[in-house]
Design an enzyme around this catalytic site. Structure first.
Site, PDB file in Angstrom:
ATOM      1  N   GLU A 108       0.827  -1.211   0.000  1.00  0.00           N
ATOM      2  CA  GLU A 108       0.000   0.000   0.000  1.00  0.00           C
ATOM      3  C   GLU A 108       0.857   1.256   0.000  1.00  0.00           C
ATOM      4  O   GLU A 108       0.493   2.268  -0.602  1.00  0.00           O
ATOM      5  CB  GLU A 108      -0.930  -0.005   1.218  1.00  0.00           C
ATOM      6  CG  GLU A 108      -2.037  -1.050   1.142  1.00  0.00           C
ATOM      7  CD  GLU A 108      -2.907  -0.901  -0.102  1.00  0.00           C
ATOM      8  OE1 GLU A 108      -3.198   0.259  -0.485  1.00  0.00           O
ATOM      9  OE2 GLU A 108      -3.269  -1.928  -0.695  1.00  0.00           O
ATOM     10  N   SER A 194      18.584  -8.052  -9.825  1.00  0.00           N
ATOM     11  CA  SER A 194      17.357  -8.137 -10.625  1.00  0.00           C
ATOM     12  C   SER A 194      17.398  -9.140 -11.771  1.00  0.00           C
ATOM     13  O   SER A 194      16.410  -9.842 -12.001  1.00  0.00           O
ATOM     14  CB  SER A 194      17.003  -6.758 -11.176  1.00  0.00           C
ATOM     15  OG  SER A 194      16.539  -5.913 -10.146  1.00  0.00           O
ATOM     16  N   HIS A 323       2.655 -10.091  -9.593  1.00  0.00           N
ATOM     17  CA  HIS A 323       4.100 -10.341  -9.661  1.00  0.00           C
ATOM     18  C   HIS A 323       4.858  -9.265  -8.898  1.00  0.00           C
ATOM     19  O   HIS A 323       5.786  -9.549  -8.137  1.00  0.00           O
ATOM     20  CB  HIS A 323       4.576 -10.374 -11.113  1.00  0.00           C
ATOM     21  CG  HIS A 323       6.069 -10.455 -11.242  1.00  0.00           C
ATOM     22  ND1 HIS A 323       6.772 -11.613 -10.990  1.00  0.00           N
ATOM     23  CD2 HIS A 323       6.994  -9.516 -11.571  1.00  0.00           C
ATOM     24  CE1 HIS A 323       8.061 -11.383 -11.166  1.00  0.00           C
ATOM     25  NE2 HIS A 323       8.216 -10.121 -11.518  1.00  0.00           N
ATOM     26  N   SER A 324       4.472  -8.034  -9.108  1.00  0.00           N
ATOM     27  CA  SER A 324       5.070  -6.894  -8.406  1.00  0.00           C
ATOM     28  C   SER A 324       4.095  -5.735  -8.509  1.00  0.00           C
ATOM     29  O   SER A 324       3.004  -5.866  -9.086  1.00  0.00           O
ATOM     30  CB  SER A 324       6.421  -6.513  -9.031  1.00  0.00           C
ATOM     31  OG  SER A 324       6.218  -5.910 -10.304  1.00  0.00           O
TER      32      SER A 324
END
Length: 452
Positions: A108, A194, A323-324
């Site tokens: 959030e 990443s 996923h993200s």
């Protein structure tokens, strides 16, 4: 005569080099030895066949999924019960649910623009805690990016998690990494990067070093089924198998590689089916069963350190969240699919087990929910107030001494900031003004001006 003798010797040499199979003939004590015509090709273990037949993966039985606890939290096979004590089970549950609370709040916060990026772990908590609880604290961990629970089990604090996501002055990475790219030298957790699968050959190399050192440690390498499509996965598997490296390859098969479902990701029977092809011991486990994950990881570790052999674990689970924060999974999967798996999530299953043992009740659940949320919010509030690291930290910690070309870039940045201070929120950065006009030797750069 000589020619005949030479021919006979060649025949005898051929017969004596062929594989021999000896067997009893009926009930007679006589033994008959026959020469079997077996393939002598290097690199294979097989027999000749005289029937043309292709191996058809669609006709083969699927690899079974090992489980200990059913969806109601009941032990299905008493002999497989790990008999973990109450204190440890409570820590498992609290870490899984604390991770859940942290995910909700930080997700959030990204939506509110407070942090730039986040990845939740909803639905996969058992793969983290079940595996982490079976490892030794000194074992080295190479993660992909969705293994925060492993760090939490080892003692990474809420402050450390949230400081990293904010990239503030207390972030051990000094704000240089994207959020959720955690790392901890003290906890033997290699910093996340990443690009997919780059950690996999690194893990094989680290495990080979452990083997040479004979230090009794192993390496665990986490990755998703999507990462298994990368070339680095092949290199990692092959090096680990041929060099007999003590590494556990832990695949979290959560159904999706971002938006790509497994049906488009591979044609065979998951990732576990690849293990035997590389010569690795392999097992498939119910990734929503924390005890089953604990059992297989514990056994895999024993194999690694006792026999210097790599092990492949495929944990079957489901990614309940997006996923993200850069992804909207409603674009490629139906809501009903998510609901189906959410009703059988690993947290609910473990809670059912604890209730049946008399270790947990509704009052404790409500109390812990409030407490865990308060803990996260306290760390969140502290992290948000802290300043960002000084911009000059961008140029440090690469070389022992900053080389001339980086020194030149750093001086150029300071000069630019000194001339354009009103265009940047320098007040949000640690000691920004104090360092803005000086290089490392203390000489003045840029425009000399007074400041408070």
């Amino acid at each position: 005569m000589a020619a005949k003798l030479g021919g006979a010797l060649r025949t005898l040499r051929y017969l004596t080099t062929r594989p021999v199979s000896c067997r009893l003939i009926g009930t007679s004590p006589s033994v008959r030895c026959v020469h079997e015509d077996r393939p002598q090709f290097p690199g294979s273990k097989s027999k000749f066949t005289y029937k043309l037949s292709f191996l058809d993966p669609d006709e083969e039985a699927g690899i079974p999924v090992y489980r200990v606890m059913n969806s109601e939290g009941e032990m299905t096979e008493k002999s497989e019960d790990p008999k973990i004590d109450k204190t440890t089970v409570l820590k498992m549950y609290r870490d899984m649910t604390l991770l859940n609370s942290m995910d909700k709040i930080l997700y959030e916060s990204q939506r509110q623009g407070r942090i730039s990026f986040y990845m939740t772990n909803f639905g996969e908590e058992a793969t983290h805690i079940g595996s982490a609880s079976a490892l030794h604290p000194e074992d080295m961990v190479f993660g992909q990016y969705r293994e925060a629970g492993v760090l939490m089990w080892r003692g990474f604090t809420l402050d450390q998690f949230i400081n990293q996501c904010y990239g503030n002055t207390e972030d051990v990475g000094k704000g240089r990494q994207m959020p959720v790219h955690y790392g901890s030298q003290d906890l033997h957790f290699v910093t996340i990067s990443s690009p997919l699968a780059t950690q996999m050959p690194q893990a094989s190399g680290a495990a080979y070093a452990f083997k040479r050192a004979q230090n009794g440690k192993c390496v665990i390498c986490y990755f998703g089924e999507g990462a298994a499509s990368e070339g680095d996965a092949h290199a990692a598997f092959n090096f680990a198998a041929t060099l007999d490296c003590p590494v556990i390859f832990f695949c979290r098969n959560n159904g999706y590689a971002i938006s790509t479902p497994t049906s488009d990701q591979y044609r065979g029977d998951g990732i576990a089916s690849r293990g035997s092809g590389y010569g690795m011991l392999t097992i498939r486990v119910d990734g929503n069963d924390v005890f089953a994950v604990h059992n297989v990881t514990k056994e895999a570790r024993e194999i690694c350190v006792s026999h210097n052999r790599p092990v492949l674990i495929e944990a079957m689970t489901y990614r309940i969240g997006h996923h993200s924060t850069s992804d909207d999974s409603s674009m490629y999967r139906k809501k009903g699919e998510v609901v189906k798996f959410d009703t059988n999530n690993p947290i609910g299953r473990l809670r059912s087990y604890m209730v049946k043992q008399g270790w947990w009740n509704d009052d404790q659940e409500n109390e812990w929910k409030e407490e865990s949320k308060k803990m996260v919010m306290e760390s969140f509030a502290k992290a948000e107030k802290r300043k960002k690291p000084n911009p000059t930290e961008l140029f440090k910690d690469v070389y022992e001494e900053i080389p001339p070309h980086l020194q030149k870039q750093m001086d150029s940045l300071k000069e630019h900031l000194s001339k354009n201070e009103d265009k940047y929120p320098t007040q949000n950065y640690e000691a920004c003004k104090e360092y803005m006009y000086q290089d490392l030797s203390g000489s003045m750069v840029g425009v000399t001006r007074s400041h408070s």
